[in-house]
Each structure stands twice: as C-alpha cells, then as structure tokens.
Design a protein around this motif. Sequence first.
Motif, PDB file in Angstrom:
ATOM      1  N   ILE A  16      49.809  73.420  17.418  1.00  0.00           N
ATOM      2  CA  ILE A  16      48.793  72.971  16.466  1.00  0.00           C
ATOM      3  C   ILE A  16      48.814  71.450  16.411  1.00  0.00           C
ATOM      4  O   ILE A  16      49.875  70.832  16.547  1.00  0.00           O
ATOM      5  N   TRP A  17      47.639  70.842  16.241  1.00  0.00           N
ATOM      6  CA  TRP A  17      47.545  69.391  16.148  1.00  0.00           C
ATOM      7  C   TRP A  17      48.108  68.941  14.806  1.00  0.00           C
ATOM      8  O   TRP A  17      47.697  69.419  13.754  1.00  0.00           O
ATOM      9  N   SER A  80      60.011  69.131  12.180  1.00  0.00           N
ATOM     10  CA  SER A  80      59.203  68.167  12.913  1.00  0.00           C
ATOM     11  C   SER A  80      59.036  68.566  14.377  1.00  0.00           C
ATOM     12  O   SER A  80      58.106  68.144  15.029  1.00  0.00           O
ATOM     13  N   ALA A  81      59.939  69.366  14.915  1.00  0.00           N
ATOM     14  CA  ALA A  81      59.882  69.728  16.332  1.00  0.00           C
ATOM     15  C   ALA A  81      59.010  70.944  16.588  1.00  0.00           C
ATOM     16  O   ALA A  81      58.256  70.991  17.541  1.00  0.00           O
ATOM     17  N   LYS A  82      59.115  71.947  15.758  1.00  0.00           N
ATOM     18  CA  LYS A  82      58.248  73.110  15.890  1.00  0.00           C
ATOM     19  C   LYS A  82      58.074  73.756  14.531  1.00  0.00           C
ATOM     20  O   LYS A  82      58.904  73.609  13.646  1.00  0.00           O
ATOM     21  N   ALA A  83      56.982  74.445  14.379  1.00  0.00           N
ATOM     22  CA  ALA A  83      56.675  75.064  13.093  1.00  0.00           C
ATOM     23  C   ALA A  83      57.603  76.242  12.837  1.00  0.00           C
ATOM     24  O   ALA A  83      58.125  76.862  13.760  1.00  0.00           O
ATOM     25  N   LEU A  88      53.644  78.341   9.153  1.00  0.00           N
ATOM     26  CA  LEU A  88      52.472  79.143   9.515  1.00  0.00           C
ATOM     27  C   LEU A  88      51.791  79.708   8.284  1.00  0.00           C
ATOM     28  O   LEU A  88      50.562  79.707   8.178  1.00  0.00           O
ATOM     29  N   LYS A  89      52.595  80.181   7.321  1.00  0.00           N
ATOM     30  CA  LYS A  89      52.024  80.709   6.075  1.00  0.00           C
ATOM     31  C   LYS A  89      51.307  79.602   5.309  1.00  0.00           C
ATOM     32  O   LYS A  89      50.220  79.811   4.766  1.00  0.00           O
ATOM     33  N   GLU A  90      51.897  78.409   5.284  1.00  0.00           N
ATOM     34  CA  GLU A  90      51.271  77.287   4.599  1.00  0.00           C
ATOM     35  C   GLU A  90      49.963  76.881   5.286  1.00  0.00           C
ATOM     36  O   GLU A  90      48.962  76.588   4.623  1.00  0.00           O
ATOM     37  N   ILE A  91      49.958  76.876   6.621  1.00  0.00           N
ATOM     38  CA  ILE A  91      48.742  76.552   7.370  1.00  0.00           C
ATOM     39  C   ILE A  91      47.634  77.543   7.019  1.00  0.00           C
ATOM     40  O   ILE A  91      46.499  77.159   6.737  1.00  0.00           O
ATOM     41  N   MET A  92      47.957  78.847   7.023  1.00  0.00           N
ATOM     42  CA  MET A  92      46.950  79.868   6.727  1.00  0.00           C
ATOM     43  C   MET A  92      46.429  79.723   5.300  1.00  0.00           C
ATOM     44  O   MET A  92      45.223  79.810   5.064  1.00  0.00           O
ATOM     45  N   THR A 134      60.853  89.097  13.022  1.00  0.00           N
ATOM     46  CA  THR A 134      59.746  88.706  13.892  1.00  0.00           C
ATOM     47  C   THR A 134      58.486  88.473  13.056  1.00  0.00           C
ATOM     48  O   THR A 134      58.442  88.794  11.867  1.00  0.00           O
ATOM     49  N   PHE A 135      57.475  87.927  13.702  1.00  0.00           N
ATOM     50  CA  PHE A 135      56.169  87.777  13.066  1.00  0.00           C
ATOM     51  C   PHE A 135      55.093  87.938  14.131  1.00  0.00           C
ATOM     52  O   PHE A 135      55.349  87.814  15.336  1.00  0.00           O
ATOM     53  N   SER A 136      53.878  88.218  13.682  1.00  0.00           N
ATOM     54  CA  SER A 136      52.734  88.285  14.583  1.00  0.00           C
ATOM     55  C   SER A 136      51.511  87.807  13.822  1.00  0.00           C
ATOM     56  O   SER A 136      51.469  87.836  12.592  1.00  0.00           O
TER      57      SER A 136
END
Length: 156
Positions: A16-17, A80-83, A88-92, A134-136
């Motif tokens: 993600i950007w 800072s290196a990867k989400a 992901l929950k915050e982005i959604m 896990t997540f999807s």
Amino acid sequence: MADDKYAEGWKGILSIWDSTASAYKPLACLTQTSHAMNGVTTEKVNMCTQGKTITKLKSITETVDFEGEVIDTTSVGGQSAKASLADLKEIMRNEANTGKIDDFRLSRDFDGELYFPGQIITLTDTYQADADATFSGQMSLHDAPSEIDPHSTPTP
C-alpha cells in the motif's frame, strides 16, 4: 517444456502507498495473493438469435484477494517496514469512514508490477488453537490496474 521459466509464487508482494514515507509498504506477511476479473453479462434470446442464448460482456469487476499470517512486525522495524493485521483493520475502517481510496501495488515475479486504486472490502482473522493465526481479505479495484506507478516522478 524443459526451457520454460515458471513464476515463483513467493515473489508476489502486495503493498500500500504510504504517503508519510513516500513509499510502498508491504502488507503483513502474506502467503497468497490473486487478481481476479469477473465479467458482468447480459443474455438475450429472441427470434433473431433463432432461439439461441446470446451472452454479451457488459462490464468487468476486478478484485485482489490476499491471505497471510499474523506476525509481530516489531522484528522488522515495528510497523514502518510492513503492515500488521491491526494496520489492515485501521486501513479498512478509515476507507469506510472517509470514503478514501488507497493506492496499492501488486508485484509478480517477472510479470512486473500492477498499480491500482482500491479499497479493502473484506477482512477476516482466524485464531485456531492448533495453528498459527491467519487472516484473509479482498480488495475492490476502483480503476483498471496499470503497470505505471502513479507516484513515480517523471524523468526530465
């Protein structure tokens, strides 16, 4: 074929950007990604078609599905290196609350990179006693993917 070179699946990275860092940020520890195109069709049967069903493609919806493992991202420099799954929950939630459309990059071994605006439309995490967490999820693309990075600076 003996000389064929096959794409290596582990080189498929979804990012993600991150406008703060002005860079693409990998999304968690993914185990799978896929890009799907689904056609929306109409059907017609009349005397001109001699009673045969004629199916026409009217539009296409595109999605990217992803799966991964929940990990502690502090081992790779914090968030800072990867989400992480929390990111992901915050982005959604942010996309739902603001209507924001984020920019994503899907890297595919020698197939290159696809850039697309999209939103996360599903996200599920699974915690099971006898396995790693896990997540999807699934993203809806809001425009056709491009091989050109919308955030690259043009060379003079």
